[in-house]
Motif scaffolding. Structure first.
Motif, mmCIF file in Angstrom:
data_model
loop_
_atom_site.group_PDB
_atom_site.id
_atom_site.type_symbol
_atom_site.label_atom_id
_atom_site.label_comp_id
_atom_site.label_asym_id
_atom_site.label_seq_id
_atom_site.Cartn_x
_atom_site.Cartn_y
_atom_site.Cartn_z
ATOM 1 N N UNK A 123 59.141 -57.383 122.811
ATOM 2 C CA UNK A 123 59.470 -55.985 122.549
ATOM 3 C C UNK A 123 58.997 -55.596 121.146
ATOM 4 N N UNK A 124 58.882 -54.282 120.906
ATOM 5 C CA UNK A 124 58.443 -53.805 119.589
ATOM 6 C C UNK A 124 59.412 -54.244 118.501
ATOM 7 N N UNK A 321 52.525 -43.264 118.496
ATOM 8 C CA UNK A 321 53.837 -42.735 118.137
ATOM 9 C C UNK A 321 54.794 -43.859 117.743
ATOM 10 N N UNK A 322 54.650 -45.022 118.362
ATOM 11 C CA UNK A 322 55.459 -46.176 117.957
ATOM 12 C C UNK A 322 55.152 -46.551 116.515
ATOM 13 N N UNK A 323 53.874 -46.551 116.155
ATOM 14 C CA UNK A 323 53.490 -46.905 114.788
ATOM 15 C C UNK A 323 53.909 -45.819 113.794
ATOM 16 N N UNK A 364 47.609 -60.115 116.957
ATOM 17 C CA UNK A 364 47.445 -60.532 118.350
ATOM 18 C C UNK A 364 48.630 -60.060 119.183
ATOM 19 N N UNK A 365 49.843 -60.169 118.645
ATOM 20 C CA UNK A 365 51.026 -59.725 119.386
ATOM 21 C C UNK A 365 50.956 -58.236 119.691
ATOM 22 N N UNK A 369 50.714 -56.349 123.403
ATOM 23 C CA UNK A 369 51.720 -55.351 123.751
ATOM 24 C C UNK A 369 51.102 -54.035 124.213
ATOM 25 N N UNK A 370 49.945 -53.660 123.636
ATOM 26 C CA UNK A 370 49.372 -52.362 123.942
ATOM 27 C C UNK A 370 48.006 -52.464 124.614
#
Length: 465
Positions: A123-124, A321-323, A364-365, A369-370
């Motif tokens: 998860x983020x 938007x997450x960033x 890398x993670x 994720x995206x």
């Protein structure tokens, strides 16, 4: 009178000889420029032991040098200088003996039984919790929650590479294998070259007779060919290519330096000289080229959507938007010494150590994720990771001096594949409620965009001509 005539004749002969000497000198230089691939005089030191002969002979049908992308920039004006080859070789060998590059490192989470994802599918909130790495004993997620599907012989060879490794990858037969140029006489004894491929690429190499169907170990020129069973990894070939690109320090755990080069590029300068000039001399953890056009992450994100470099536009917007919600800011002079937020990640040079390895794991993670568009996550990870990455973002002119870029393979089968994909995987557009709520703009990136446009509009404009 006779002495005067003799003296005049001698002067005329000397003048004629001088003119002939200058003529043939300029003729030689002109021919050198015409025949030189770099069109640049004395680019390498004349006494460097550079190998001029071809490293491998390809069949004419393979066409490894077709479709080079031209550039209008002059490589002769590049600010990059190289030290003496023998001095560089000795210094890198001494670093290998002293183990100065591996005094501190990252501890990695171990492989999990029955893992469903190579990277853990975190998860983020959990991914971001590893950005502040104050405790060296804390384990960091860094791929390999599933076994990386290569042969035992390849794995053993990769573990034996202890100094410099040059890594590339071709999945889905997307590029040609090209041999590096300008290698020093001792480079192949001190540098490992590894090319990761899948079954589709392997069949193409066998079709052209570059690899025997009866052989279990493969080598083409300087490249050791490492076959990866991609069915055990990701469905997207680009995401499989991200593994050797950003987890090179895990695939080659004993290497001290690495050079990642996209398969669309041909390396034109010895990797030892590159590592020394761009990493060691700059006291950097990583060296990477600035993007030729973009400075802000959102510029790259909009270009990715506009040119359909990633099909799920809705997911792209959610990523940005997450960033933005978690602190992504447009580039400004306050971010110096980082001179841009957008790299050209086709060429990456690293010194393996705590800061570089941690950054590679974290980015890398984000890609798992995206999406595998690493330029979108680059600045967010770089600006939030602790300890900070010592980054050398070099000029585009340097990138074009040390590499030649080619277009990707274009085969008749690509057209049919593209049609099938367009029928089964339509572009997913951004949903309206991501931008508006009750008729008003509610985008989490609204402040970012306003600041970015202000910076762009107020930036000094280049003079015409």
């Amino acid at each position: 009178m006779g002495n005067l005539i003799t003296l005049t004749t001698s002067k005329n002969l000397f003048l004629c000889f001088s003119l002939f000497y200058l003529f043939f000198t300029y003729l030689f230089l002109a021919l050198y420029v015409i025949s030189s691939q770099s069109k640049c005089l004395f680019r390498s030191h004349p006494f460097d032991p550079i190998q001029s002969s071809s490293l491998f002979s390809y069949p004419s049908s393979y066409g490894q040098h077709k479709y080079a992308i031209s550039t209008s920039r002059s490589t002769c004006s590049s600010p990059l200088n190289f030290s003496d080859y023998w001095y560089v070789l000795k210094e890198i060998q001494n670093l290998r003996k002293s183990h100065e590059c591996s005094t501190r490192n990252v501890r990695y989470m171990q492989m999990q039984e029955g893992g469903h994802s190579f990277g853990g599918n975190l998860s983020s909130h959990l991914r971001f919790s590893y950005f502040d790495h104050q405790n060296d004993s804390r384990e960091v997620p860094c791929g390999f929650f599933k076994k990386f599907p290569i042969s035992d012989s390849d794995r053993i060879a990769m573990e034996k590479c202890e100094s410099v490794v040059v890594v590339s990858a071709i999945f889905n037969d997307h590029d040609k294998i090209r041999q590096p140029r300008g290698l020093g006489s001792q480079t192949l004894e001190n540098v490992c070259f590894s090319m990761f491929i899948d079954d589709v690429t392997l069949k193409g190499l066998q079709y052209h007779g570059l690899i025997s169907t009866r052989s279990s170990g493969y080598k083409i020129g300087v490249w050791r060919i490492v076959k990866v069973t991609k069915e055990d990894l990701y469905h997207n070939p680009a995401m499989n290519g991200v593994i050797p690109k950003y987890l090179v320090h895990r695939l080659f755990p004993n290497s001290q330096f690495s050079v990642w080069i996209d398969a669309k590029l041909q390396l034109m300068v010895d990797p030892l000289l590159l590592i020394h000039s761009l990493v060691i001399s700059q006291n950097a953890d990583m060296a990477i080229s600035k993007h030729p056009y973009f400075v802000h992450t959102m510029e790259e994100a909009m270009a990715t959507a506009r040119w359909k470099k990633w099909w799920d536009v809705n997911a792209l917007k959610m990523q940005m938007e997450t960033y933005c919600e978690n602190g992504l800011q447009p580039w400004s002079p306050s971010k110096m010494p980082y001179s841009s937020d957008v790299p050209d990640s086709a060429l990456i040079l690293r010194k393996h150590g705590l800061r570089s390895n941690l950054f590679s794991c974290l980015i890398f993670n984000e890609l798992e994720a995206f999406n595998p568009r690493d330029q979108l996550a680059f600045a967010f990870v770089r600006d939030h990771v602790n300890p900070k990455l010592k980054l050398n973002m070099f000029q585009v002119e340097v990138f074009e001096q040390v590499t030649v870029e080619y277009r990707h393979n274009l085969k008749p089968s690509d057209v049919s594949i593209a049609k099938k994909l367009s029928m089964t995987r339509k572009t997913v557009r951004a949903e309206p409620d991501l931008l508006h709520e009750n008729g008003s703009c509610s985008s989490k990136c609204q402040k970012y965009l306003a600041t970015m446009w202000g910076l762009i509009n107020n930036a000094p404009r280049a003079k015409n001509g």
